[in-house]
Design a protein around this motif. Structure first.
Motif, PDB file in Angstrom:
ATOM      1  N   PHE A  92       0.846  -1.197   0.000  1.00 18.90           N
ATOM      2  CA  PHE A  92       0.000   0.000   0.000  1.00 18.90           C
ATOM      3  C   PHE A  92       0.878   1.243   0.000  1.00 18.90           C
ATOM      4  CE2 PHE A  92      -2.856   3.019   2.263  1.00 18.90           C
ATOM      5  CZ  PHE A  92      -3.995   2.883   1.483  1.00 18.90           C
ATOM      6  N   ASP A  93       0.498   2.236  -0.802  1.00 15.81           N
ATOM      7  CA  ASP A  93       1.195   3.519  -0.862  1.00 15.81           C
ATOM      8  C   ASP A  93       2.679   3.340  -1.158  1.00 15.81           C
ATOM      9  OD1 ASP A  93       1.265   6.257  -0.872  1.00 15.81           O
ATOM     10  OD2 ASP A  93       1.237   6.500   1.309  1.00 15.81           O
ATOM     11  N   GLN A 204      -7.938  -4.689  16.967  1.00  9.56           N
ATOM     12  CA  GLN A 204      -6.546  -4.269  17.089  1.00  9.56           C
ATOM     13  C   GLN A 204      -6.262  -3.043  16.218  1.00  9.56           C
ATOM     14  OE1 GLN A 204      -3.581  -7.417  16.858  1.00  9.56           O
ATOM     15  NE2 GLN A 204      -4.971  -8.856  17.851  1.00  9.56           N
ATOM     16  N   GLN A 205      -7.216  -2.691  15.365  1.00  8.90           N
ATOM     17  CA  GLN A 205      -7.092  -1.469  14.575  1.00  8.90           C
ATOM     18  C   GLN A 205      -7.525  -0.262  15.407  1.00  8.90           C
ATOM     19  OE1 GLN A 205      -8.521  -2.129  10.191  1.00  8.90           O
ATOM     20  NE2 GLN A 205     -10.018  -3.043  11.560  1.00  8.90           N
ATOM     21  N   LEU A 206      -7.032   0.923  15.018  1.00 10.77           N
ATOM     22  CA  LEU A 206      -7.534   2.148  15.618  1.00 10.77           C
ATOM     23  C   LEU A 206      -8.984   2.338  15.182  1.00 10.77           C
ATOM     24  CD1 LEU A 206      -4.526   4.585  15.022  1.00 10.77           C
ATOM     25  CD2 LEU A 206      -5.117   3.353  17.117  1.00 10.77           C
ATOM     26  N   PRO A 207      -9.841   2.963  16.002  1.00 11.52           N
ATOM     27  CA  PRO A 207     -11.247   3.167  15.622  1.00 11.52           C
ATOM     28  C   PRO A 207     -11.408   3.838  14.258  1.00 11.52           C
ATOM     29  CG  PRO A 207     -10.955   3.659  17.938  1.00 11.52           C
ATOM     30  CD  PRO A 207      -9.582   3.411  17.388  1.00 11.52           C
ATOM     31  N   ARG A 208     -10.587   4.821  13.944  1.00 11.17           N
ATOM     32  CA  ARG A 208     -10.713   5.502  12.654  1.00 11.17           C
ATOM     33  C   ARG A 208     -10.424   4.552  11.486  1.00 11.17           C
ATOM     34  NH1 ARG A 208      -5.902   9.930  12.860  1.00 11.17           N
ATOM     35  NH2 ARG A 208      -6.377  10.157  10.648  1.00 11.17           N
ATOM     36  N   VAL A 237      -3.551   4.980   8.215  1.00 12.89           N
ATOM     37  CA  VAL A 237      -2.471   4.408   7.400  1.00 12.89           C
ATOM     38  C   VAL A 237      -2.107   5.400   6.293  1.00 12.89           C
ATOM     39  CG1 VAL A 237      -1.766   2.478   5.947  1.00 12.89           C
ATOM     40  CG2 VAL A 237      -3.256   2.066   7.903  1.00 12.89           C
ATOM     41  N   ILE A 238      -3.120   5.973   5.643  1.00 12.36           N
ATOM     42  CA  ILE A 238      -2.880   6.973   4.608  1.00 12.36           C
ATOM     43  C   ILE A 238      -2.197   8.203   5.194  1.00 12.36           C
ATOM     44  CG2 ILE A 238      -4.009   8.570   2.999  1.00 12.36           C
ATOM     45  CD1 ILE A 238      -6.096   6.439   2.468  1.00 12.36           C
ATOM     46  N   ALA A 239      -2.559   8.539   6.430  1.00  7.10           N
ATOM     47  CA  ALA A 239      -2.026   9.739   7.081  1.00  7.10           C
ATOM     48  C   ALA A 239      -0.671   9.499   7.745  1.00  7.10           C
ATOM     49  CB  ALA A 239      -3.016  10.246   8.114  1.00  7.10           C
ATOM     50  N   TYR A 240      -0.163   8.275   7.681  1.00  5.62           N
ATOM     51  CA  TYR A 240       1.119   7.934   8.324  1.00  5.62           C
ATOM     52  C   TYR A 240       1.099   8.263   9.818  1.00  5.62           C
ATOM     53  CZ  TYR A 240       3.560   6.776   3.985  1.00  5.62           C
ATOM     54  OH  TYR A 240       3.957   6.161   2.816  1.00  5.62           O
ATOM     55  N   ASN A 241       0.067   7.821  10.490  1.00  2.12           N
ATOM     56  CA  ASN A 241      -0.074   8.058  11.921  1.00  2.12           C
ATOM     57  C   ASN A 241       1.006   7.281  12.679  1.00  2.12           C
ATOM     58  OD1 ASN A 241      -0.880   8.161  14.623  1.00  2.12           O
ATOM     59  ND2 ASN A 241      -3.043   8.068  14.135  1.00  2.12           N
ATOM     60  N   PRO A 242       1.874   7.963  13.447  1.00  2.00           N
ATOM     61  CA  PRO A 242       2.951   7.269  14.163  1.00  2.00           C
ATOM     62  C   PRO A 242       2.453   6.283  15.213  1.00  2.00           C
ATOM     63  CG  PRO A 242       2.805   9.567  14.855  1.00  2.00           C
ATOM     64  CD  PRO A 242       1.923   9.420  13.655  1.00  2.00           C
TER      65      PRO A 242
END
Length: 360
Positions: A92-93, A204-208, A237-242
């Protein structure tokens, strides 16, 4: 005169009150808002590489039967001299430059020819308006034929490219000499996944990200808007959240996140690479990897599945369960690694040795 006036059609009386005008204004407002919403839901046309006003073509490309082009990159030894021919499928990306970094020494020693390509919509490969979990496997097969790689080749796929490996095992197993699946994305709606496993992975994913994935599966037509609107957080994931990075990934991101070619990855439009990836990867598949049969039952090849136990981007639990359900898959779990483990050259060499030589 009186008789003439009597025969004249009566003039309609003016409407009493403003009800008619209010109804017309309401209808006009509804049509306007609907048109505005429709426009917001539609992605802009792709900036197809090489077309007027779009990014130029700088890569080697091959033309497919349907007229689309795939951009590719060759590395390792010349294919005419190669003992092993490997096609790498990026995640991805990412793009063709994100190929597995096999050391030049190992490539020379084993005689490895490595081919990577921009998946449709990424980099300089034309978008595929009919993209599906099957279409990409046929693109890979045609790419191999156009570049004359022979009747069989090895495949390595990472992340979203790892998920594609399951499709290749289903649709083109007769073309494969062996497959390595690295940190593969999983589809939470695959049949055969117990609810406790899929739900455990889901949470296990973030809510967003739960919302972004849910939309791409249930409301794919809303995927573009969901990931571009500013009302609430979209895909991290698209936003590259640390927050998605394990301790090891955070160190590797200093290298992976500063790629000089990053702007080229999405240059044809985010919808045609990122959003379409989500729609296909998390879409409604008519089959499940858990139903696959061993493509190498005769012992002529192996399927290796690698996953980092500390992966916060792609939950490891799905790979664990699938590997247990498919005993012919050789499973490698890396206890201290996150999602980006293939970026390390030593790890890349280990993956290739395992695939080609059977080393553990």
């Amino acid at each position: 005169m009186a008789d003439s006036a009597a025969k004249r059609p009566p003039t309609p009386a003016p409407a009493s009150g403003g009800g008619g005008m209010a109804w017309k204004l309401s209808l006009a407002l509804f049509v306007f808002l609907a048109a505005l919403l429709y426009k917001q839901l539609q992605p802009p046309a792709p900036k197809i590489a090489g077309s007027p006003g779009a990014p130029p073509v700088t890569a080697s490309r091959t033309k497919l039967k349907d007229g689309r082009h795939l951009a590719y990159l060759e590395s390792g030894v010349p294919k005419e001299e190669a003992k092993y021919k490997i096609i790498f499928v990026h995640g991805f990306d990412s793009c063709r430059y994100d190929v597995l970094q096999v050391s030049p020494e190992l490539a020379q020693e084993l005689g490895i020819y490595l081919l990577s390509f921009d998946r449709p919509g990424y980099g300089e490969s034309d978008p595929d308006p009919a993209a599906s979990e099957k279409s990409i496997t046929l693109d890979i097969e045609e790419l191999a034929d156009n570049l004359q790689l022979g009747s069989k080749f090895h495949l390595i796929g990472f992340s979203m490219g790892g998920e594609i490996m399951w499709s290749c095992l289903k649709y083109i197993p007769h073309r494969l000499s062996g497959v390595a699946i690295l940190g593969p994305v999983g589809n939470y709606w695959w049949s055969g996944l117990p609810s406790n496993v899929s739900w455990d992975a889901w949470y296990q994913q973030l809510p967003r990200d739960q919302w972004a994935v849910w939309v791409s599966h249930h409301l794919p037509w809303l995927t573009y808007w969901w990931n571009t609107q500013k009302l609430f957080p979209a895909s991290s994931v698209i936003a590259y959240n640390p927050a998605l990075l394990s301790e090891e990934d955070a160190k590797l991101m200093e290298k992976f996140g500063m790629r000089t070619y990053m702007t080229m990855i999405r240059q044809q439009g985010e919808y045609y690479c990122l959003h379409r990836d989500m729609m296909v990867g998390f879409g409604k598949w008519g089959w499940s990897p858990l139903n696959l049969k061993d493509p190498f039952a005769g012992g002529e090849g192996k399927v290796h599945l690698w996953h980092g136990a500390e992966d916060r981007i792609v939950p490891v639990i799905l790979s664990r369960y699938i590997s247990e359900g498919l005993p012919w898959v050789v499973y490698h779990e890396l206890p201290k690694s996150g999602h980006l483990f293939p970026v390390v050259q030593e790890m890349a060499d280990a993956i290739v040795k395992s695939l080609l030589l059977g080393e553990q």
